[in-house]
Design a protein around this motif. Structure first.
Motif, PDB file in Angstrom:
ATOM      1  N   HIS A   1      14.233 -49.718  13.765  1.00 17.84           N
ATOM      2  CA  HIS A   1      14.378 -48.325  13.329  1.00 17.84           C
ATOM      3  C   HIS A   1      13.931 -48.246  11.878  1.00 17.84           C
ATOM      4  O   HIS A   1      13.544 -49.260  11.285  1.00 17.84           O
ATOM      5  CB  HIS A   1      15.794 -47.788  13.552  1.00 17.84           C
ATOM      6  CG  HIS A   1      16.902 -48.514  12.854  1.00 17.84           C
ATOM      7  ND1 HIS A   1      17.177 -49.848  13.039  1.00 17.84           N
ATOM      8  CD2 HIS A   1      17.816 -48.081  11.943  1.00 17.84           C
ATOM      9  CE1 HIS A   1      18.209 -50.205  12.308  1.00 17.84           C
ATOM     10  NE2 HIS A   1      18.625 -49.150  11.617  1.00 17.84           N
TER      11      HIS A   1
ATOM     12  N   HIS B   1      23.430 -59.081  10.596  1.00 18.17           N
ATOM     13  CA  HIS B   1      23.826 -57.782  10.012  1.00 18.17           C
ATOM     14  C   HIS B   1      25.279 -57.821   9.525  1.00 18.17           C
ATOM     15  O   HIS B   1      26.091 -56.963   9.861  1.00 18.17           O
ATOM     16  CB  HIS B   1      23.619 -56.666  11.046  1.00 18.17           C
ATOM     17  CG  HIS B   1      23.314 -55.307  10.434  1.00 18.17           C
ATOM     18  ND1 HIS B   1      24.290 -54.472   9.954  1.00 18.17           N
ATOM     19  CD2 HIS B   1      22.139 -54.639  10.239  1.00 18.17           C
ATOM     20  CE1 HIS B   1      23.737 -53.351   9.502  1.00 18.17           C
ATOM     21  NE2 HIS B   1      22.434 -53.434   9.647  1.00 18.17           N
TER      22      HIS B   1
ATOM     23  N   ASP C   1      17.187 -50.722   5.396  1.00 18.14           N
ATOM     24  CA  ASP C   1      17.454 -52.160   5.502  1.00 18.14           C
ATOM     25  C   ASP C   1      16.721 -52.802   6.686  1.00 18.14           C
ATOM     26  O   ASP C   1      17.026 -53.948   7.065  1.00 18.14           O
ATOM     27  CB  ASP C   1      18.974 -52.422   5.590  1.00 18.14           C
ATOM     28  CG  ASP C   1      19.662 -51.629   6.694  1.00 18.14           C
ATOM     29  OD1 ASP C   1      19.171 -50.521   7.048  1.00 18.14           O
ATOM     30  OD2 ASP C   1      20.693 -52.107   7.220  1.00 18.14           O
ATOM     31  N   HIS C   2      15.746 -52.084   7.264  1.00 19.73           N
ATOM     32  CA  HIS C   2      14.998 -52.614   8.420  1.00 19.73           C
ATOM     33  C   HIS C   2      13.501 -52.331   8.339  1.00 19.73           C
ATOM     34  O   HIS C   2      12.725 -53.012   8.999  1.00 19.73           O
ATOM     35  CB  HIS C   2      15.527 -51.999   9.733  1.00 19.73           C
ATOM     36  CG  HIS C   2      16.962 -52.298   9.982  1.00 19.73           C
ATOM     37  ND1 HIS C   2      17.389 -53.256  10.875  1.00 19.73           N
ATOM     38  CD2 HIS C   2      18.089 -51.794   9.419  1.00 19.73           C
ATOM     39  CE1 HIS C   2      18.715 -53.319  10.855  1.00 19.73           C
ATOM     40  NE2 HIS C   2      19.166 -52.437   9.980  1.00 19.73           N
TER      41      HIS C   2
ATOM     42  N   HIS D   1      20.412 -60.645   6.909  1.00 26.33           N
ATOM     43  CA  HIS D   1      20.663 -59.323   7.477  1.00 26.33           C
ATOM     44  C   HIS D   1      20.199 -59.272   8.939  1.00 26.33           C
ATOM     45  O   HIS D   1      20.634 -60.117   9.723  1.00 26.33           O
ATOM     46  CB  HIS D   1      19.998 -58.254   6.586  1.00 26.33           C
ATOM     47  CG  HIS D   1      20.612 -56.898   6.728  1.00 26.33           C
ATOM     48  ND1 HIS D   1      21.954 -56.664   6.562  1.00 26.33           N
ATOM     49  CD2 HIS D   1      20.070 -55.674   7.032  1.00 26.33           C
ATOM     50  CE1 HIS D   1      22.205 -55.374   6.758  1.00 26.33           C
ATOM     51  NE2 HIS D   1      21.080 -54.759   7.048  1.00 26.33           N
TER      52      HIS D   1
ATOM     53  N   ASP E   1      20.433 -52.282  15.318  1.00 31.70           N
ATOM     54  CA  ASP E   1      21.735 -51.789  14.862  1.00 31.70           C
ATOM     55  C   ASP E   1      22.324 -50.987  16.009  1.00 31.70           C
ATOM     56  O   ASP E   1      21.732 -49.995  16.441  1.00 31.70           O
ATOM     57  CB  ASP E   1      21.570 -50.862  13.654  1.00 31.70           C
ATOM     58  CG  ASP E   1      21.399 -51.624  12.355  1.00 31.70           C
ATOM     59  OD1 ASP E   1      21.207 -52.854  12.408  1.00 31.70           O
ATOM     60  OD2 ASP E   1      21.455 -50.980  11.294  1.00 31.70           O
TER      61      ASP E   1
HETATM   62 ZN   LIG Z   1      21.054 -51.786   9.405  1.00 31.88          ZN
END
Ligand SMILES: [Zn+2]
Length: 219
Positions: free
Chosen positions: A50, A182, A54-55, A9, A132
């Motif tokens: 952020h 990603h 997913d981070h 990711h 992102d």
């Molecule tokens: Zn993301």
């Protein structure tokens, strides 16, 4: 020299000047990852672009596990402290902090939820992690001002740039090496990194390196 290890990711271990910087790790709840938290090396610094699912959650876990400072945008500082992170270094877009000898510059990112990107710079080189983001023209300034040797760019589309936009980003930034990230974590961000490489090589003089999850690369 800088060392990159892709954690899947948007997650990376970056080795710069002997320090390990873990950025945006996402393994615990990642449906496509074979890695576990214990597969991630000891972090000297943790950075989160952020606070989306997913981070962010694994960044908190690694910062606590390794008692490492967590670098994040100031809007997320209170949440990190509430989660039990001992040392939170808050930054905001345009600013730079130096931690353990590494300059960490906070860049803009076009996304929701108080996002940013980072340029990590040391004696051995510098790496731009775009976070992102959608495409924006001032990526050219990031390239001009901070001269990253490597740029890590999202290519998944839907929530970030796709291959078409990321190829333009690579041209604007001008880094020698571009690493896509990603993508393919979920069905909704399925992309071909080879197609990204093909589009990029038409536009930019650079090498697109496709890393497999868990693999490391020295640049
Ligand atoms: Zn993301």
């Amino acid at each position: 020299m800088v060392r990159l290890r892709w954690l899947g990711h948007a997650g990376f271990e970056l080795g710069i000047d002997g320090k390990c910087i873990v950025v945006d790790p996402f393994v615990s709840e990642n449906p496509s990852s074979a890695l576990k938290l214990n597969d991630i090396g000891h972090a000297d610094i943790v950075a989160a672009t952020h606070a989306h699912f997913d981070h962010w959650p694994d960044a908190l876990k690694i910062a606590k596990r390794d008692r490492a400072p967590l670098v994040c945008i100031s809007d997320h500082k209170a949440a990190a402290i509430d989660a039990g992170v001992e040392e939170v270094v808050s930054v905001n877009v345009g600013g730079t902090v130096k931690i353990k000898g590494i300059d960490i510059h906070c860049t803009a990112a076009l996304h929701t939820g108080a996002p940013c990107g980072f340029v990590f710079s040391g004696e051995g080189g510098s790496v731009y992690h775009a976070g992102d983001t959608g495409l924006f023209g001032d990526m050219a300034l990031i390239g001009e001002m901070y001269r990253p040797a490597v740029a890590l760019l999202p290519i998944g589309g839907k929530f970030t740039m796709g291959p078409y936009e990321a190829a333009k980003a690579a041209e604007l930034i001008g880094a020698k090496v571009i690493v896509p990230m990603h993508y393919n974590t979920f069905e909704s961000i399925k992309q071909s990194p080879e197609e990204f490489r093909r589009l990029t090589c038409k536009k930019a003089v650079c090498e697109v390196v496709i890393i497999k999850e868990g693999e490391a690369l020295d640049i």
